[in-house]
Design a protein around this motif. Sequence first.
Motif, PDB file in Angstrom:
ATOM      1  N   ARG A 186       0.828  -1.207   0.000  1.00  0.00           N
ATOM      2  CA  ARG A 186       0.000   0.000   0.000  1.00  0.00           C
ATOM      3  C   ARG A 186       0.858   1.250   0.000  1.00  0.00           C
ATOM      4  NH1 ARG A 186      -1.276   3.961   2.894  1.00  0.00           N
ATOM      5  NH2 ARG A 186       0.035   3.249   4.620  1.00  0.00           N
ATOM      6  N   LEU A 187       1.907   1.271   0.827  1.00  0.00           N
ATOM      7  CA  LEU A 187       2.790   2.427   0.894  1.00  0.00           C
ATOM      8  C   LEU A 187       3.519   2.637  -0.430  1.00  0.00           C
ATOM      9  CD1 LEU A 187       4.013   4.683   2.567  1.00  0.00           C
ATOM     10  CD2 LEU A 187       5.681   3.047   3.473  1.00  0.00           C
ATOM     11  N   ALA A 188       3.972   1.544  -1.042  1.00  0.00           N
ATOM     12  CA  ALA A 188       4.648   1.654  -2.334  1.00  0.00           C
ATOM     13  C   ALA A 188       3.713   2.216  -3.398  1.00  0.00           C
ATOM     14  CB  ALA A 188       5.172   0.283  -2.774  1.00  0.00           C
ATOM     15  N   ARG A 189       2.477   1.752  -3.377  1.00  0.00           N
ATOM     16  CA  ARG A 189       1.488   2.240  -4.352  1.00  0.00           C
ATOM     17  C   ARG A 189       1.211   3.731  -4.146  1.00  0.00           C
ATOM     18  NH1 ARG A 189      -1.827  -1.292  -3.270  1.00  0.00           N
ATOM     19  NH2 ARG A 189      -3.130  -0.156  -1.792  1.00  0.00           N
ATOM     20  N   ASP A 190       1.066   4.147  -2.869  1.00  0.00           N
ATOM     21  CA  ASP A 190       0.798   5.554  -2.579  1.00  0.00           C
ATOM     22  C   ASP A 190       1.973   6.438  -3.002  1.00  0.00           C
ATOM     23  OD1 ASP A 190      -1.612   4.815  -1.579  1.00  0.00           O
ATOM     24  OD2 ASP A 190      -1.063   5.014   0.540  1.00  0.00           O
ATOM     25  N   LEU A 191       3.186   5.966  -2.740  1.00  0.00           N
ATOM     26  CA  LEU A 191       4.372   6.740  -3.130  1.00  0.00           C
ATOM     27  C   LEU A 191       4.450   6.866  -4.654  1.00  0.00           C
ATOM     28  CD1 LEU A 191       7.063   5.318  -0.668  1.00  0.00           C
ATOM     29  CD2 LEU A 191       6.103   7.627  -0.672  1.00  0.00           C
ATOM     30  N   HIS A 192       4.134   5.786  -5.341  1.00  0.00           N
ATOM     31  CA  HIS A 192       4.193   5.818  -6.800  1.00  0.00           C
ATOM     32  C   HIS A 192       3.139   6.764  -7.373  1.00  0.00           C
ATOM     33  CE1 HIS A 192       3.214   4.456 -10.914  1.00  0.00           C
ATOM     34  NE2 HIS A 192       4.523   4.229 -11.003  1.00  0.00           N
ATOM     35  N   ASP A 193       1.948   6.724  -6.791  1.00  0.00           N
ATOM     36  CA  ASP A 193       0.850   7.510  -7.342  1.00  0.00           C
ATOM     37  C   ASP A 193       0.927   8.991  -6.976  1.00  0.00           C
ATOM     38  OD1 ASP A 193      -0.100   5.193  -8.407  1.00  0.00           O
ATOM     39  OD2 ASP A 193      -1.618   4.849  -6.859  1.00  0.00           O
ATOM     40  N   SER A 194       1.629   9.317  -5.901  1.00  0.00           N
ATOM     41  CA  SER A 194       1.649  10.715  -5.455  1.00  0.00           C
ATOM     42  C   SER A 194       3.037  11.326  -5.572  1.00  0.00           C
ATOM     43  CB  SER A 194       1.137  10.814  -4.009  1.00  0.00           C
ATOM     44  OG  SER A 194       1.921  10.006  -3.147  1.00  0.00           O
ATOM     45  N   VAL A 195       3.932  10.976  -4.658  1.00  0.00           N
ATOM     46  CA  VAL A 195       5.256  11.617  -4.607  1.00  0.00           C
ATOM     47  C   VAL A 195       6.041  11.374  -5.886  1.00  0.00           C
ATOM     48  CG1 VAL A 195       7.411  11.798  -3.308  1.00  0.00           C
ATOM     49  CG2 VAL A 195       5.263  11.339  -2.108  1.00  0.00           C
ATOM     50  N   ASN A 196       6.008  10.150  -6.392  1.00  0.00           N
ATOM     51  CA  ASN A 196       6.750   9.830  -7.608  1.00  0.00           C
ATOM     52  C   ASN A 196       6.279  10.692  -8.782  1.00  0.00           C
ATOM     53  OD1 ASN A 196       8.758   7.874  -8.755  1.00  0.00           O
ATOM     54  ND2 ASN A 196       7.032   7.405 -10.107  1.00  0.00           N
ATOM     55  N   GLN A 197       4.971  10.865  -8.926  1.00  0.00           N
ATOM     56  CA  GLN A 197       4.430  11.670 -10.017  1.00  0.00           C
ATOM     57  C   GLN A 197       4.742  13.156  -9.838  1.00  0.00           C
ATOM     58  OE1 GLN A 197       3.118  10.419 -12.786  1.00  0.00           O
ATOM     59  NE2 GLN A 197       3.488   8.379 -11.950  1.00  0.00           N
ATOM     60  N   LEU A 198       4.733  13.621  -8.606  1.00  0.00           N
ATOM     61  CA  LEU A 198       5.068  15.020  -8.347  1.00  0.00           C
ATOM     62  C   LEU A 198       6.523  15.315  -8.718  1.00  0.00           C
ATOM     63  CD1 LEU A 198       3.272  15.628  -4.922  1.00  0.00           C
ATOM     64  CD2 LEU A 198       2.683  16.659  -7.133  1.00  0.00           C
ATOM     65  N   LEU A 199       7.413  14.403  -8.361  1.00  0.00           N
ATOM     66  CA  LEU A 199       8.828  14.596  -8.695  1.00  0.00           C
ATOM     67  C   LEU A 199       9.033  14.573 -10.206  1.00  0.00           C
ATOM     68  CD1 LEU A 199      10.539  12.384  -5.946  1.00  0.00           C
ATOM     69  CD2 LEU A 199      10.637  14.879  -6.148  1.00  0.00           C
ATOM     70  N   PHE A 200       8.315  13.692 -10.894  1.00  0.00           N
ATOM     71  CA  PHE A 200       8.420  13.631 -12.348  1.00  0.00           C
ATOM     72  C   PHE A 200       7.931  14.939 -12.970  1.00  0.00           C
ATOM     73  CE2 PHE A 200       6.717  12.350 -16.554  1.00  0.00           C
ATOM     74  CZ  PHE A 200       7.911  11.906 -17.120  1.00  0.00           C
ATOM     75  N   SER A 201       6.818  15.463 -12.440  1.00  0.00           N
ATOM     76  CA  SER A 201       6.287  16.738 -12.939  1.00  0.00           C
ATOM     77  C   SER A 201       7.258  17.883 -12.665  1.00  0.00           C
ATOM     78  CB  SER A 201       4.936  17.026 -12.289  1.00  0.00           C
ATOM     79  OG  SER A 201       3.995  16.029 -12.621  1.00  0.00           O
ATOM     80  N   LEU A 202       7.883  17.865 -11.472  1.00  0.00           N
ATOM     81  CA  LEU A 202       8.856  18.899 -11.131  1.00  0.00           C
ATOM     82  C   LEU A 202      10.050  18.860 -12.077  1.00  0.00           C
ATOM     83  CD1 LEU A 202       9.942  21.096  -9.249  1.00  0.00           C
ATOM     84  CD2 LEU A 202      10.843  19.285  -7.765  1.00  0.00           C
ATOM     85  N   SER A 203      10.504  17.653 -12.427  1.00  0.00           N
ATOM     86  CA  SER A 203      11.631  17.522 -13.349  1.00  0.00           C
ATOM     87  C   SER A 203      11.281  18.092 -14.728  1.00  0.00           C
ATOM     88  CB  SER A 203      12.030  16.045 -13.469  1.00  0.00           C
ATOM     89  OG  SER A 203      13.065  15.877 -14.407  1.00  0.00           O
ATOM     90  N   LEU A 204      10.070  17.773 -15.217  1.00  0.00           N
ATOM     91  CA  LEU A 204       9.647  18.289 -16.526  1.00  0.00           C
ATOM     92  C   LEU A 204       9.508  19.812 -16.491  1.00  0.00           C
ATOM     93  CD1 LEU A 204       6.948  15.691 -17.670  1.00  0.00           C
ATOM     94  CD2 LEU A 204       9.301  15.954 -18.512  1.00  0.00           C
ATOM     95  N   THR A 205       8.950  20.341 -15.385  1.00  0.00           N
ATOM     96  CA  THR A 205       8.772  21.790 -15.267  1.00  0.00           C
ATOM     97  C   THR A 205      10.119  22.506 -15.247  1.00  0.00           C
ATOM     98  OG1 THR A 205       6.728  21.446 -14.026  1.00  0.00           O
ATOM     99  CG2 THR A 205       7.755  23.613 -13.861  1.00  0.00           C
ATOM    100  N   ALA A 206      11.075  21.935 -14.520  1.00  0.00           N
ATOM    101  CA  ALA A 206      12.408  22.535 -14.437  1.00  0.00           C
ATOM    102  C   ALA A 206      13.098  22.518 -15.799  1.00  0.00           C
ATOM    103  CB  ALA A 206      13.249  21.805 -13.400  1.00  0.00           C
ATOM    104  N   ARG A 207      12.920  21.430 -16.528  1.00  0.00           N
ATOM    105  CA  ARG A 207      13.532  21.374 -17.861  1.00  0.00           C
ATOM    106  C   ARG A 207      12.903  22.411 -18.783  1.00  0.00           C
ATOM    107  NH1 ARG A 207      13.248  15.912 -21.306  1.00  0.00           N
ATOM    108  NH2 ARG A 207      11.103  16.651 -21.630  1.00  0.00           N
TER     109      ARG A 207
END
Length: 373
Positions: A186-207
């Motif tokens: 459950r924790l892995a799924r939550d991290l993937h669906d929330s924090v992981n996606q936010l970091l990916f979005s932050l990387s794209l925004t920074a680029r």
Amino acid sequence: MTLDKRHSNIRILKEIAELLNEGTEVRALLSEVLAKLLHVTGLETGWIFLIQPNGSYELAAMEKLPPALTHSDYEPMCKGDCWCIDRYKKGRLQKAINIIECKRIEDALLAKRNDTNHLTHHATVPLRAGDERFGLLNVGAPYKSHFSDEELALLEAIAFQIGTALKRMKLTELEQENALTAERNRLARDLHDSVNQLLFSLSLTARGGAEMAKDSETKETFSYIQDLAQEALSEMRALIWQLRPRGLENGITSALIGYGQMLGLKVRPIVKGVVSLPSKVEEGLWRIGQEALANCKKHSGQTKVDLFLTIENQKLVMIISDSGYGFYYDHVQTIIPSLGLKSMKDRTEALNGQFILQSSPNRGTRIEIRIPI
């Protein structure tokens, strides 16, 4: 059996049952029950062997053993076979047995260790719950070479109570492990669906910000943010892998190869004669292997790692090695130089295994794990 004797036996069973219902830790529970059993029956000496399906055994509880059996840290009780264990392994011990001459006592006498406290015989009772067997209960007393049918019946009832309690504790442990696995998923799924996606979005925004920026200072800031986001994203993916390893359902080898690929490592496997492993062992190997591969990525300077997995003499052997920088390790003093390596050692020893570390500067590192199965 007289009415008074029947009432006495019922009282004994009730007291034993109360102890067994309260226990949560196997060794402590067995020691308490054995002491209570000897006290209420008037017997003096007893010991309990827990026996694994592969035949290996451990002395899990003992009470007032004679000195002839306790020297050298109970070595006479922890090494070699005896008649009761041999009969148990061969499936010839299905109920309480009367008058078993103790081979361990005889061996002690042959070795001129005569302090046996006049113990020569013992009753032996298998610990079981249904068709599942867990070990042996042995009891005796000085000069006693015979147990009545009533005594054997009582011992058999107590042994069944102990076996049922061991089964209950085993099922409880399995339930806790399953609950822990579900929570990690459950924790892995939550991290993937929330924090992981936010970091990916932050990387794209920074680029995007770096590409749109006009002055070099702003470009450099956005590029730095992008690098940090990518690094955090890699760490997050590794954490998700640790919580819920993809591929473990296909075996430990597949999982470690996949984890190595995620780290940018090429894991070269050699697998010989390995069968399906108990979930507890597989989970332990997975955590140990993760730490070993992460250390290789961080410290070896290599991108290739060798993974060797086999079974030798009823022990599972896993070796993870690289030909990288290595480090100085004094195996004589056995001081573990890092928390990661100590964690691997602790996990190995928690599975009753042996942790062997070999490393020297510019000659790589080799970690060998040996676990009985």
